[in-house]
Design a protein around this motif. Structure first.
Motif, PDB file in Angstrom:
ATOM      1  N   UNK A  46     -10.921  13.287 -18.585  1.00 17.38           N
ATOM      2  CA  UNK A  46     -12.078  14.054 -19.018  1.00 17.38           C
ATOM      3  C   UNK A  46     -11.716  15.524 -19.056  1.00 17.38           C
ATOM      4  N   UNK A  47     -12.729  16.365 -19.140  1.00 19.88           N
ATOM      5  CA  UNK A  47     -12.503  17.805 -19.250  1.00 19.88           C
ATOM      6  C   UNK A  47     -12.010  18.425 -17.945  1.00 19.88           C
ATOM      7  N   UNK A  48     -12.387  17.833 -16.790  1.00 21.17           N
ATOM      8  CA  UNK A  48     -12.023  18.446 -15.518  1.00 21.17           C
ATOM      9  C   UNK A  48     -11.331  17.504 -14.546  1.00 21.17           C
ATOM     10  N   UNK A  49     -11.336  16.217 -14.819  1.00 20.17           N
ATOM     11  CA  UNK A  49     -10.736  15.233 -13.918  1.00 20.17           C
ATOM     12  C   UNK A  49     -10.020  14.167 -14.727  1.00 20.17           C
ATOM     13  N   UNK A  50      -9.137  13.463 -14.043  1.00 21.21           N
ATOM     14  CA  UNK A  50      -8.486  12.294 -14.603  1.00 21.21           C
ATOM     15  C   UNK A  50      -8.566  11.155 -13.611  1.00 21.21           C
ATOM     16  N   UNK A  51      -8.466   9.941 -14.104  1.00 17.12           N
ATOM     17  CA  UNK A  51      -8.579   8.754 -13.263  1.00 17.12           C
ATOM     18  C   UNK A  51      -7.411   7.825 -13.559  1.00 17.12           C
ATOM     19  N   UNK A  52      -6.827   7.303 -12.503  1.00 15.26           N
ATOM     20  CA  UNK A  52      -5.830   6.252 -12.633  1.00 15.26           C
ATOM     21  C   UNK A  52      -6.401   5.017 -11.947  1.00 15.26           C
ATOM     22  N   UNK A  53      -6.459   3.918 -12.688  1.00 13.22           N
ATOM     23  CA  UNK A  53      -6.892   2.638 -12.136  1.00 13.22           C
ATOM     24  C   UNK A  53      -5.648   1.823 -11.844  1.00 13.22           C
ATOM     25  N   UNK A  54      -5.526   1.378 -10.589  1.00 13.43           N
ATOM     26  CA  UNK A  54      -4.332   0.635 -10.190  1.00 13.43           C
ATOM     27  C   UNK A  54      -4.712  -0.656  -9.481  1.00 13.43           C
ATOM     28  N   UNK A  55      -3.764  -1.561  -9.482  1.00 18.77           N
ATOM     29  CA  UNK A  55      -3.860  -2.769  -8.670  1.00 18.77           C
ATOM     30  C   UNK A  55      -2.633  -2.737  -7.766  1.00 18.77           C
ATOM     31  N   UNK A  56      -2.890  -2.898  -6.470  1.00 15.35           N
ATOM     32  CA  UNK A  56      -1.791  -2.914  -5.501  1.00 15.35           C
ATOM     33  C   UNK A  56      -1.866  -4.185  -4.673  1.00 15.35           C
ATOM     34  N   UNK A  57      -0.705  -4.593  -4.202  1.00  9.55           N
ATOM     35  CA  UNK A  57      -0.655  -5.696  -3.256  1.00  9.55           C
ATOM     36  C   UNK A  57      -0.431  -5.100  -1.878  1.00  9.55           C
ATOM     37  N   UNK A  58      -1.282  -5.479  -0.950  1.00 10.69           N
ATOM     38  CA  UNK A  58      -1.193  -5.020   0.430  1.00 10.69           C
ATOM     39  C   UNK A  58      -0.975  -6.238   1.312  1.00 10.69           C
ATOM     40  N   UNK A  59      -0.350  -6.033   2.445  1.00 10.75           N
ATOM     41  CA  UNK A  59      -0.128  -7.136   3.370  1.00 10.75           C
ATOM     42  C   UNK A  59      -0.992  -6.927   4.603  1.00 10.75           C
ATOM     43  N   UNK A  60      -1.829  -7.915   4.868  1.00 13.49           N
ATOM     44  CA  UNK A  60      -2.725  -7.857   6.018  1.00 13.49           C
ATOM     45  C   UNK A  60      -2.352  -9.016   6.930  1.00 13.49           C
ATOM     46  N   UNK A  61      -1.773  -8.681   8.079  1.00 18.64           N
ATOM     47  CA  UNK A  61      -1.344  -9.728   8.997  1.00 18.64           C
ATOM     48  C   UNK A  61      -0.349 -10.685   8.364  1.00 18.64           C
ATOM     49  N   UNK A  62       0.510 -10.161   7.485  1.00 16.15           N
ATOM     50  CA  UNK A  62       1.503 -10.981   6.812  1.00 16.15           C
ATOM     51  C   UNK A  62       0.966 -11.740   5.609  1.00 16.15           C
ATOM     52  N   UNK A  63      -0.327 -11.582   5.322  1.00 19.37           N
ATOM     53  CA  UNK A  63      -0.955 -12.263   4.178  1.00 19.37           C
ATOM     54  C   UNK A  63      -1.178 -11.250   3.068  1.00 19.37           C
ATOM     55  N   UNK A  64      -0.510 -11.444   1.909  1.00 21.12           N
ATOM     56  CA  UNK A  64      -0.687 -10.484   0.816  1.00 21.12           C
ATOM     57  C   UNK A  64      -2.059 -10.640   0.148  1.00 21.12           C
ATOM     58  N   UNK A  65      -2.637  -9.512  -0.222  1.00 20.84           N
ATOM     59  CA  UNK A  65      -3.904  -9.492  -0.936  1.00 20.84           C
ATOM     60  C   UNK A  65      -3.818  -8.394  -1.996  1.00 20.84           C
ATOM     61  N   UNK A  66      -4.367  -8.668  -3.171  1.00 15.73           N
ATOM     62  CA  UNK A  66      -4.363  -7.659  -4.227  1.00 15.73           C
ATOM     63  C   UNK A  66      -5.716  -6.961  -4.250  1.00 15.73           C
ATOM     64  N   UNK A  67      -5.665  -5.628  -4.396  1.00 18.66           N
ATOM     65  CA  UNK A  67      -6.887  -4.824  -4.452  1.00 18.66           C
ATOM     66  C   UNK A  67      -6.799  -3.851  -5.620  1.00 18.66           C
ATOM     67  N   UNK A  68      -7.962  -3.595  -6.190  1.00 16.79           N
ATOM     68  CA  UNK A  68      -8.063  -2.583  -7.238  1.00 16.79           C
ATOM     69  C   UNK A  68      -8.443  -1.271  -6.576  1.00 16.79           C
ATOM     70  N   UNK A  69      -7.829  -0.188  -7.049  1.00 13.51           N
ATOM     71  CA  UNK A  69      -8.081   1.137  -6.486  1.00 13.51           C
ATOM     72  C   UNK A  69      -8.336   2.100  -7.638  1.00 13.51           C
ATOM     73  N   UNK A  70      -9.264   3.008  -7.422  1.00 13.45           N
ATOM     74  CA  UNK A  70      -9.583   4.049  -8.389  1.00 13.45           C
ATOM     75  C   UNK A  70      -9.189   5.377  -7.766  1.00 13.45           C
TER      76      UNK A  70
END
Length: 134
Positions: free
Chosen positions: A80-104
């Motif tokens: 936009x005119x004053x900000x930018x946004x990156x939408x990402x998907x990351x894999x995180x490991x919680x207690x050895x269990x991978x989970x994918x999350x979307x982040x803005x």
């Protein structure tokens, strides 16, 4: 909309995204302004406003260590005119269990560098829980 400002934001975010995709930590760090401010929401030990490039990068490194994060994809970059946004998907490991999350990630840009970021997670409660365990 100021086309020059939005062009600068797009160029800066595109350069940052390319470095992130490549896993080039030196190029990633070079994208941050010395006065960078990170707004990390939630109730985890990492939550808060972190001022200065060194402090913000330390929090991001701590998050990476605790979560064993891995970039899955950069879904989109919006500008936009004053900000930018990156939408990402990351894999995180919680207690050895991978989970994918979307982040803005919402960015302000100054001097063709990332000056400020607000991190919005798809599931803040999950992130807070994971960070308290790690």
């Amino acid at each position: 909309m100021d086309d020059r400002a939005s062009d600068d934001i797009r160029t800066t975010l595109t350069r940052y995204a390319a470095a992130w995709r490549a896993g080039d930590l030196q190029a990633i760090a070079a994208c941050y302004h010395d006065d960078f401010t990170l707004h990390y929401f939630g109730t985890s030990p990492l939550a808060g406003v972190h001022r200065g490039k060194r402090a913000a990068l330390a929090i991001l490194a701590d998050f990476s260590r605790r979560s064993q994060r891995r970039l899955v994809e950069i879904s989109d970059i919006a500008v936009g005119a004053t900000r930018g946004v990156i939408l990402v998907r990351e894999e995180l490991s919680i207690g050895g269990r991978p989970v994918q999350v979307d982040r803005t990630l919402i960015y302000a840009v100054r001097d063709s560098l990332l000056a400020e970021c607000w991190v919005l997670d798809q599931d803040q409660r999950l992130i807070d829980e994971m960070l308290r365990q790690g």
